[in-house]
Write an enzyme that holds these catalytic residues in place. Structure first.
Site, PDB file in Angstrom:
ATOM      1  N   LYS A 111       0.768  -1.306  -0.033  1.00 47.65           N
ATOM      2  CA  LYS A 111       0.001   0.033  -0.046  1.00 47.65           C
ATOM      3  C   LYS A 111       0.726   1.351  -0.032  1.00 47.65           C
ATOM      4  CE  LYS A 111      -4.358  -1.210   0.314  1.00 47.65           C
ATOM      5  NZ  LYS A 111      -5.414  -0.636  -0.614  1.00 47.65           N
ATOM      6  N   SER A 137       0.707  -9.683  -0.654  1.00 48.46           N
ATOM      7  CA  SER A 137       0.473  -8.354  -0.543  1.00 48.46           C
ATOM      8  C   SER A 137       1.045  -7.785   0.700  1.00 48.46           C
ATOM      9  CB  SER A 137      -0.995  -8.065  -1.115  1.00 48.46           C
ATOM     10  OG  SER A 137      -1.719  -8.903  -0.186  1.00 48.46           O
TER      11      SER A 137
END
Length: 402
Positions: A51, A302
């Site tokens: 992110k 992720s």
């Protein structure tokens, strides 16, 4: 809309500011699956997740004046840390709205980067609605977690790195929440390598993208609590959805037990700490959710921001799913030596007692009977069957606890 040149610009903007994460071969899983499998380790990224790429790209692409009133965002945790880190780097005030159920580790980490954290709402969508109201009232710049071209472009730099490191890439499995990560990666890869298969993976507890694709338009899906809290999104983005619809080849679902087992397997086999959202790609592969795969395949890990309490729960669920842990309720005669005999019979079956609880006060028990709750370490599904059969053959009345 998300343009390929935006991703190239993002790569230039983020160079030396974010970690170029490792692409490692997963030897054990490659042998197990009969497929050359690699992991893109965004769990090793600064702030522990991908992110930071989208947040930092968005903020550094804004005029300085736009940042003067500070930034505000909503996040289940990883985007929060990306925004907080980026704001600290740029000397900007940051406020982050997070769901009340956010794991404490993610809350503490966000505060450590200097952001003000507001816990509000039962899930991401409720926290996001609160953040948008505050942004409108305060004039702070809202940094969307996924539904923005610059955010998507930042995430797309992962796709550029994959192609640079592996030009003969055949398949990529990408977690899906709101769609920003997979939209960015798909645009980056398909622009120059249209033959690469892009596969999205969602938690079955929050299947908003798959449902929307099936209907051909965005739907708001009911969501349930999930180990993959980072991708538990009720409504995908109106900017991410068209990109996913155009470029993503398939979206599959995995359930909670599969996610738990994938987390434990990554920890045991690759010594990688990965959160639920980051493990869904491997979960899909291990459970045959994707068919007809061949060639070099990458699962994007992720994120790795998982708190200690969740790890304890996940390990237990993962061991249960793998057949490495068995819980039994056994009825015994309430006589001296009964418990010792049960232990001996369990030893004969080559199972190891982890926890045992002896209860003779249950109202449901007949007079002269007692109940034992026993948790065993086992060696797999076949061993569990052998243990149960051996106990039943030895005359025990028992119940397997799921």
């Amino acid at each position: 809309m998300l343009d390929y040149n935006l991703i190239l610009d993002a790569a230039h903007r983020l160079k030396k500011r974010v970690r170029r994460t490792e692409l490692i071969q997963a030897h054990h899983f490659s042998e197990q699956l009969g497929l050359p499998l690699y992991f893109k380790c965004e769990n090793l990224q600064r702030t522990g997740a991908f992110k930071i790429r989208g947040a930092l790209n968005f903020m550094t692409s804004q005029p300085r004046q736009a940042l003067s009133g500070g930034v505000i965002t909503a996040s289940a945790g990883n985007h929060a840390q990306g925004v907080a880190f980026s704001a600290d780097l740029l000397g900007v005030k940051a406020t982050v709205y997070m769901p009340e159920s956010t794991p404490p580790q993610k809350v503490f980490a966000t505060r450590d980067y200097g952001a003000t954290v507001v816990l509000e709402g039962k899930n991401f969508d409720e926290a996001c609605a609160a953040a948008l109201r505050e942004a409108e009232a305060s004039g702070a710049l809202f940094v969307h977690p996924f539904n923005d071209p610059h955010v998507m472009a930042g995430q797309g730099t992962i796709g550029l790195e994959l192609l640079e490191d592996m030009p003969d890439l055949a398949n990529v499995l990408v977690p899906i929440g709101g769609g920003g990560l997979i939209a960015g990666i798909a645009r980056a890869i398909k622009e120059t390598h249209p033959h690469v298969r892009i596969i999205g993976v969602e938690s079955a507890a929050a299947p908003s993208m798959q449902l929307s694709l099936k209907k051909g338009h965005i739907l708001t899906a009911p969501i349930m609590a999930s180990l993959a809290d980072g991708i538990a999104v009720k409504t995908v983005g109106d900017k991410t959805f068209p990109v996913v619809k155009e470029l993503v080849d398939e979206v599959v679902l995995v359930d909670e037990e599969e996610i738990a087992l994938a987390i434990v397997s990554l920890l045991e086999r690759n010594k990688l700490m990965v959160e639920g959202a980051g493990a869904v790609g491997l979960a899909a592969l291990l459970n045959g959710r994707v068919k007809r795969l061949s060639g070099k395949t990458v699962a994007v890990l992720s994120g790795g921001n998982i708190d200690v309490k969740t790890i304890a729960v996940v390990v237990e669920r993962g061991l249960l799913a793998a057949g490495r842990y068995l819980k039994l309720k056994v009825e015994l005669d309430d006589v001296p030596g009964a418990l010792a005999r049960l232990s001996a019979v369990i030893a004969e079956a080559r199972a190891n007692i982890s926890i045992i609880t002896h209860d003779r006060r249950s109202k449901s028990l007949p007079i002269g009977k007692t109940e034992v709750l026993v948790e065993l370490e086992t060696r797999g599904a076949e061993h569990i069957q052998d243990v149960v059969k051996h106990l039943e053959k030895s005359g025990y009345l028992l119940e397997v606890i799921r």
